[in-house]
Enzyme design. Structure first.
Site: not given
Ligand code: UD1
Length: 355
Positions: A201
């Protein structure tokens, strides 16, 4: 004493659970749990609260997704009035996600003491958003709880006063130790005898479609000799959909798994291929070979004493490393010091002594 915990993303949940339990067992302790809502899908958040017995959050800031600046600033704006109203003695933040730095920064300006659980880890790669979050949170925290001795050395080198630093061990392993006996019962029935478990991811692996395509092609190739089970993070899912890549028998794309099921899948795996941080640690504890698709790790102890091998982006090297595992070549590994299920208790004692 009043402790306010801030969590937001999936890897925070297995770290807050044991500390809330350890503090709840002490008289005169009040606890407040704030969920920032950084992760909000049922299978990225709710299921973890249920399986890990974490109480319902007292407050949900419901920030959702966004750019780094949007997400971090939204958490800060919504968290500030909560912490002003609650007036906790300590705010506890976990790991290295955007919720961690956002809450620490708000508290530092309000002069509310902050404890950072999982302090001191460094990849020395500032292109990773998490590295920025780690560096800044550790500069702001009043108490820094480290999972391994390299964390103490990093913090001392950065000028953090020695008396703030406490080597307590790995709190995520507390949760693993407690729940491992329950995990096996959750294994899916139709599991191949041998398989590679994959998670990806990191923006550096999945955001660029051409890089992701190369990775998926390499995994498909490996899948012809070792079936691949790949629970897909929502961020990666979006990119796979954009690529039009499809599921196959050799590369099985699954929904994100619950904590117990993922733990059971790790334990039974022939090899784990990942770019996660926590999974490098869990595989080391379980003695399962781990191949990390990153150039660096902030968890070097998993390489020096554990089962982890840093593969970087060399997909030929990945193929050779998988073959070596299939040929029975295994690293000699041990479990690092204080990864013993007692980290939360050690943190609770230190916090109690500040009262
Ligand atoms: C975040 C953390 C990362 C961790 C990861 C574990 C930061 C900078 N990154 O990354 O360190 O390893 O979580 O999972 O804080 N999304 C969904 N549903 C959700 C959450 C996210 O659809 O419940 C999608 C959204 O499109 C979002 C993308 O995932 O834009 C990324 O989510 P985000 O929380 O920004 O970062 P992660 O890649 O999950």
């Amino acid at each position: 004493m009043h402790f306010l915990h801030v969590v937001g993303a999936r890897p925070n949940f297995m770290k807050v659970a044991p500390l809330m339990r350890a503090l709840a067992a002490r008289p005169g302790v009040r606890q407040t749990l704030v969920h920032t809502g950084q992760h909000y899908d049922q299978n990225m958040s709710d299921v973890f609260f249920r399986e890990l017995d974490i109480p319902e959050p007292d407050v949900n800031l419901a920030v959702g997704s966004g750019t780094h600046a949007e997400q971090t600033s939204q958490i800060m704006q919504r968290f500030e009035p909560v912490v002003v109203e609650q007036k906790p003695d300590w705010v506890l933040v976990y790991g290295d996600v955007n919720s961690t730095i956002a809450a620490a920064l708000v508290c530092a300006k309000l002069q509310i003491p902050v404890g950072h659980v999982e302090a001191g880890l460094r990849s020395f790669d500032r292109t990773m958003p998490e590295e920025i979050n780690r560096l800044l949170t550790d500069q702001l925290a009043d108490l820094l709880f480290t999972p391994s001795a390299d964390g103490d050395r990093n913090l001392l080198r950065e000028g953090v006063p020695r008396e703030r630093i406490h080597f307590v061990g790995n709190i995520m392993i507390d949760t693993l130790v407690r729940l491992l006996p329950k995990a096996a019962a959750t294994l899916p029935a139709e599991l191949p005898e041998q398989y590679a478990l994959v998670t990806l991811h990191r923006p550096s692996n999945v955001d660029e479609l051409s890089d992701l395509k190369r990775l998926l092609d390499a995994l498909t190739g490996i899948g012809t000799t070792l079936p691949i089970i790949f629970p897909v993070h929502p961020r990666t899912r979006q990119k796979i959909v954009e690529l039009g890549f499809s599921h196959s028998e050799t590369l099985r794309l699954w929904e994100p798994q619950s904590y117990l099921r993922f733990l059971a899948l790790q334990q039974k795996a022939t090899v784990v291929i990942t770019d996660s941080g926590g999974i490098q640690e869990e595989t080391t504890f379980l003695g399962v070979p781990c191949l990390t698709l990153r150039d660096t790790t902030e968890r070097p102890v998993t390489v020096t004493v554990g089962t982890n091998v840093i593969i970087g982006r060399d997909l030929n090297l990945l193929g050779r490393a998988v073959k070596a595992v299939l040929n029975g070549e295994k690293k000699n590994s041990t479990v690092p010091p204080l990864w013993d299920g007692g980290a939360a208790e050690r943190i609770a004692q230190i916090l109690e002594a500040t009262g």
